[in-house]
Design a protein around this motif. Structure first.
Motif, PDB file in Angstrom:
ATOM      1  N   HIS A  19       0.810  -1.208   0.000  1.00  0.00           N
ATOM      2  CA  HIS A  19       0.000   0.000   0.000  1.00  0.00           C
ATOM      3  C   HIS A  19       0.848   1.265   0.000  1.00  0.00           C
ATOM      4  O   HIS A  19       0.427   2.286  -0.561  1.00  0.00           O
ATOM      5  CB  HIS A  19      -0.944  -0.014   1.204  1.00  0.00           C
ATOM      6  N   MET A  20       2.023   1.235   0.604  1.00  0.00           N
ATOM      7  CA  MET A  20       2.918   2.387   0.511  1.00  0.00           C
ATOM      8  C   MET A  20       3.293   2.664  -0.936  1.00  0.00           C
ATOM      9  O   MET A  20       3.297   3.817  -1.402  1.00  0.00           O
ATOM     10  CB  MET A  20       4.182   2.151   1.345  1.00  0.00           C
ATOM     11  N   ILE A  21       3.629   1.606  -1.669  1.00  0.00           N
ATOM     12  CA  ILE A  21       4.007   1.771  -3.071  1.00  0.00           C
ATOM     13  C   ILE A  21       2.798   2.178  -3.904  1.00  0.00           C
ATOM     14  O   ILE A  21       2.874   3.099  -4.734  1.00  0.00           O
ATOM     15  CB  ILE A  21       4.659   0.490  -3.605  1.00  0.00           C
ATOM     16  N   LEU A  22       1.669   1.518  -3.693  1.00  0.00           N
ATOM     17  CA  LEU A  22       0.463   1.847  -4.452  1.00  0.00           C
ATOM     18  C   LEU A  22       0.068   3.309  -4.249  1.00  0.00           C
ATOM     19  O   LEU A  22      -0.205   4.028  -5.229  1.00  0.00           O
ATOM     20  CB  LEU A  22      -0.682   0.940  -4.015  1.00  0.00           C
ATOM     21  N   ALA A  23       0.025   3.756  -3.010  1.00  0.00           N
ATOM     22  CA  ALA A  23      -0.374   5.141  -2.737  1.00  0.00           C
ATOM     23  C   ALA A  23       0.601   6.126  -3.363  1.00  0.00           C
ATOM     24  O   ALA A  23       0.196   7.155  -3.921  1.00  0.00           O
ATOM     25  CB  ALA A  23      -0.469   5.367  -1.230  1.00  0.00           C
ATOM     26  N   GLY A  24       1.885   5.809  -3.304  1.00  0.00           N
ATOM     27  CA  GLY A  24       2.874   6.675  -3.920  1.00  0.00           C
ATOM     28  C   GLY A  24       2.718   6.753  -5.429  1.00  0.00           C
ATOM     29  O   GLY A  24       2.826   7.837  -6.026  1.00  0.00           O
ATOM     30  N   LEU A  25       2.455   5.616  -6.063  1.00  0.00           N
ATOM     31  CA  LEU A  25       2.263   5.608  -7.508  1.00  0.00           C
ATOM     32  C   LEU A  25       1.027   6.415  -7.911  1.00  0.00           C
ATOM     33  O   LEU A  25       1.070   7.199  -8.877  1.00  0.00           O
ATOM     34  CB  LEU A  25       2.112   4.169  -8.008  1.00  0.00           C
ATOM     35  N   LEU A  26      -0.067   6.231  -7.189  1.00  0.00           N
ATOM     36  CA  LEU A  26      -1.283   6.964  -7.527  1.00  0.00           C
ATOM     37  C   LEU A  26      -1.107   8.466  -7.308  1.00  0.00           C
ATOM     38  O   LEU A  26      -1.602   9.276  -8.107  1.00  0.00           O
ATOM     39  CB  LEU A  26      -2.456   6.437  -6.712  1.00  0.00           C
ATOM     40  N   ALA A  27      -0.421   8.833  -6.235  1.00  0.00           N
ATOM     41  CA  ALA A  27      -0.162  10.259  -6.013  1.00  0.00           C
ATOM     42  C   ALA A  27       0.687  10.832  -7.141  1.00  0.00           C
ATOM     43  O   ALA A  27       0.461  11.959  -7.597  1.00  0.00           O
ATOM     44  CB  ALA A  27       0.526  10.460  -4.659  1.00  0.00           C
ATOM     45  N   ARG A  28       1.655  10.060  -7.616  1.00  0.00           N
ATOM     46  CA  ARG A  28       2.498  10.508  -8.721  1.00  0.00           C
ATOM     47  C   ARG A  28       1.689  10.637 -10.011  1.00  0.00           C
ATOM     48  O   ARG A  28       1.817  11.624 -10.749  1.00  0.00           O
ATOM     49  CB  ARG A  28       3.640   9.510  -8.910  1.00  0.00           C
ATOM     50  N   LEU A  29       0.850   9.653 -10.305  1.00  0.00           N
ATOM     51  CA  LEU A  29       0.087   9.658 -11.556  1.00  0.00           C
ATOM     52  C   LEU A  29      -0.985  10.736 -11.594  1.00  0.00           C
ATOM     53  O   LEU A  29      -1.452  11.110 -12.680  1.00  0.00           O
ATOM     54  CB  LEU A  29      -0.557   8.288 -11.777  1.00  0.00           C
ATOM     55  N   THR A  30      -1.411  11.230 -10.439  1.00  0.00           N
ATOM     56  CA  THR A  30      -2.462  12.255 -10.401  1.00  0.00           C
ATOM     57  C   THR A  30      -1.903  13.660 -10.231  1.00  0.00           C
ATOM     58  O   THR A  30      -2.658  14.604  -9.983  1.00  0.00           O
ATOM     59  CB  THR A  30      -3.472  11.957  -9.276  1.00  0.00           C
ATOM     60  N   ARG A  31      -0.592  13.825 -10.379  1.00  0.00           N
ATOM     61  CA  ARG A  31      -0.021  15.174 -10.290  1.00  0.00           C
ATOM     62  C   ARG A  31      -0.451  16.052 -11.456  1.00  0.00           C
ATOM     63  O   ARG A  31      -0.612  17.259 -11.309  1.00  0.00           O
ATOM     64  CB  ARG A  31       1.509  15.100 -10.236  1.00  0.00           C
ATOM     65  N   LYS A  32      -0.594  15.424 -12.625  1.00  0.00           N
ATOM     66  CA  LYS A  32      -1.020  16.182 -13.801  1.00  0.00           C
ATOM     67  C   LYS A  32      -2.542  16.147 -13.900  1.00  0.00           C
ATOM     68  O   LYS A  32      -3.185  15.217 -13.417  1.00  0.00           O
ATOM     69  CB  LYS A  32      -0.379  15.600 -15.057  1.00  0.00           C
ATOM     70  N   PRO A  33      -3.145  17.161 -14.530  1.00  0.00           N
ATOM     71  CA  PRO A  33      -4.617  17.235 -14.555  1.00  0.00           C
ATOM     72  C   PRO A  33      -5.289  16.149 -15.381  1.00  0.00           C
ATOM     73  O   PRO A  33      -6.486  15.893 -15.193  1.00  0.00           O
ATOM     74  CB  PRO A  33      -4.885  18.621 -15.155  1.00  0.00           C
ATOM     75  N   ARG A  34      -4.569  15.487 -16.275  1.00  0.00           N
ATOM     76  CA  ARG A  34      -5.168  14.465 -17.126  1.00  0.00           C
ATOM     77  C   ARG A  34      -5.716  13.326 -16.279  1.00  0.00           C
ATOM     78  O   ARG A  34      -5.047  12.804 -15.391  1.00  0.00           O
ATOM     79  CB  ARG A  34      -4.109  13.939 -18.098  1.00  0.00           C
ATOM     80  N   ALA A  35      -6.951  12.902 -16.557  1.00  0.00           N
ATOM     81  CA  ALA A  35      -7.579  11.809 -15.810  1.00  0.00           C
ATOM     82  C   ALA A  35      -6.884  10.485 -16.109  1.00  0.00           C
ATOM     83  O   ALA A  35      -6.270  10.304 -17.164  1.00  0.00           O
ATOM     84  CB  ALA A  35      -9.057  11.715 -16.160  1.00  0.00           C
ATOM     85  N   ILE A  36      -6.995   9.536 -15.170  1.00  0.00           N
ATOM     86  CA  ILE A  36      -6.396   8.211 -15.329  1.00  0.00           C
ATOM     87  C   ILE A  36      -7.444   7.142 -15.045  1.00  0.00           C
ATOM     88  O   ILE A  36      -8.515   7.412 -14.483  1.00  0.00           O
ATOM     89  CB  ILE A  36      -5.166   8.008 -14.421  1.00  0.00           C
ATOM     90  N   SER A  37      -7.106   5.918 -15.427  1.00  0.00           N
ATOM     91  CA  SER A  37      -7.916   4.740 -15.080  1.00  0.00           C
ATOM     92  C   SER A  37      -7.141   3.885 -14.083  1.00  0.00           C
ATOM     93  O   SER A  37      -5.938   3.692 -14.230  1.00  0.00           O
ATOM     94  CB  SER A  37      -8.217   3.904 -16.328  1.00  0.00           C
ATOM     95  N   TYR A  38      -7.841   3.388 -13.079  1.00  0.00           N
ATOM     96  CA  TYR A  38      -7.250   2.495 -12.088  1.00  0.00           C
ATOM     97  C   TYR A  38      -8.077   1.217 -12.051  1.00  0.00           C
ATOM     98  O   TYR A  38      -9.294   1.256 -11.833  1.00  0.00           O
ATOM     99  CB  TYR A  38      -7.229   3.144 -10.702  1.00  0.00           C
ATOM    100  N   LEU A  39      -7.419   0.077 -12.263  1.00  0.00           N
ATOM    101  CA  LEU A  39      -8.098  -1.211 -12.287  1.00  0.00           C
ATOM    102  C   LEU A  39      -7.417  -2.176 -11.329  1.00  0.00           C
ATOM    103  O   LEU A  39      -6.196  -2.093 -11.113  1.00  0.00           O
ATOM    104  CB  LEU A  39      -8.103  -1.812 -13.695  1.00  0.00           C
ATOM    105  N   GLU A  40      -8.200  -3.094 -10.764  1.00  0.00           N
ATOM    106  CA  GLU A  40      -7.660  -4.146  -9.904  1.00  0.00           C
ATOM    107  C   GLU A  40      -8.185  -5.501 -10.364  1.00  0.00           C
ATOM    108  O   GLU A  40      -9.363  -5.633 -10.702  1.00  0.00           O
ATOM    109  CB  GLU A  40      -8.057  -3.936  -8.441  1.00  0.00           C
ATOM    110  N   THR A  41      -7.317  -6.510 -10.299  1.00  0.00           N
ATOM    111  CA  THR A  41      -7.718  -7.863 -10.675  1.00  0.00           C
ATOM    112  C   THR A  41      -8.363  -8.624  -9.526  1.00  0.00           C
ATOM    113  O   THR A  41      -9.219  -9.478  -9.743  1.00  0.00           O
ATOM    114  CB  THR A  41      -6.512  -8.666 -11.178  1.00  0.00           C
TER     115      THR A  41
END
Length: 250
Positions: A19-41
């Motif tokens: 979860h530390m890595i996941l939260a860090g990645l999501l925070a990084r990916l949402t720095r720019k205004p462009r929307a993203i998709s997040y999926l889980e298996t």
């Protein structure tokens, strides 16, 4: 896997690493205004009560979130927010962590096949705008890919109760990258004395993943001795995110 329920293991050291890595990645990916998709298996139920009988039976949370002081950052913010809303024994699963970090325009699509876990996931995340699917995680994510928005992250987090799951996770990653080249993948795996994860890493070798592994002792004398995350198409800054997560286990 229709028998696995993560409530027995929520908040343990492997969860903190993941979860530390996941939260860090999501925070990084949402720095720019462009929307993203997040999926889980394999999404689980999304929200856990560490005072529930399942969690108390194993006591694993006491060796993880019960022992480690989270540093300031996106995971701590997510846990604090969830506990403000749901009480001090609440612990967010990865879907709920993602929901705290992602923005209204970002897409969340969650796969969970277990009927009881899926029902709980719908209760926890459905009202918060997440798409909750009861279907095989690999099939579901592949069917939805490439999603809109095209930029995004996939968390691959199976139970690995079946030995062949290591090879299956690697095969899925290869298929997904062919179908959705822009995708970043975070693939979690347990480190066991049998070192079964080596089959996963061998299968991922063509994708040249960034690998993070930590060791820990949950006091059981057997079973999981560490946690691994393999990042494929890791976003810029991922090495710093991984290093910060690993410091929890120094």
């Amino acid at each position: 896997m229709l028998s696995y329920q993560h409530g027995y293991h929520a908040g343990n050291p492997a969860d903190l690493h993941k979860h530390m890595i996941l939260a860090g990645l999501l925070a990084r990916l949402t720095r720019k205004p462009r929307a993203i998709s997040y999926l889980e298996t394999h999404a689980g139920r999304g929200l856990y009560d560490l005072s529930a009988p399942e969690a108390l039976k194993t006591g694993e949370a006491a060796t993880g979130i019960g022992r480690v002081a989270l540093p300031d950052g996106p995971l701590k913010d997510a846990v604090d927010t969830v506990r403000d809303r749901h009480g001090p024994s609440a612990y967010p699963g990865s879907p709920m962590i993602a929901r705290q970090i992602l923005r209204p325009d970002d897409r969340i699509a969650l796969m969970e096949l277990h009927p009881a876990e899926n029902a709980a996931l719908k209760r926890a995340l459905g009202p918060l705008g997440a798409e909750v699917h009861r279907r095989d995680g690999y099939e579901g994510v592949l069917a939805l890919s490439p999603p809109r928005p095209r930029k995004g992250l996939v968390l691959v987090d199976p139970s690995y109760e079946i030995k062949s799951e290591y090879e299956s996770a690697a095969a899925f990653a290869l298929k997904l990258v062919r179908k959705w080249p822009e995708a970043s993948l975070a693939i979690w795996y347990p480190i066991l004395p049998e070192a079964r994860h080596t089959a996963l890493l061998a299968g991922l070798r063509p994708l040249r993943p960034l690998v993070s592994e930590v060791g820990f002792d949950m006091g059981k004398g057997r079973g999981m001795t560490g946690s691994g995350m393999a990042l494929v198409n890791a976003p810029f800054g991922s090495r710093e995110i991984v290093a910060a997560a690993e410091t929890l286990f120094d």
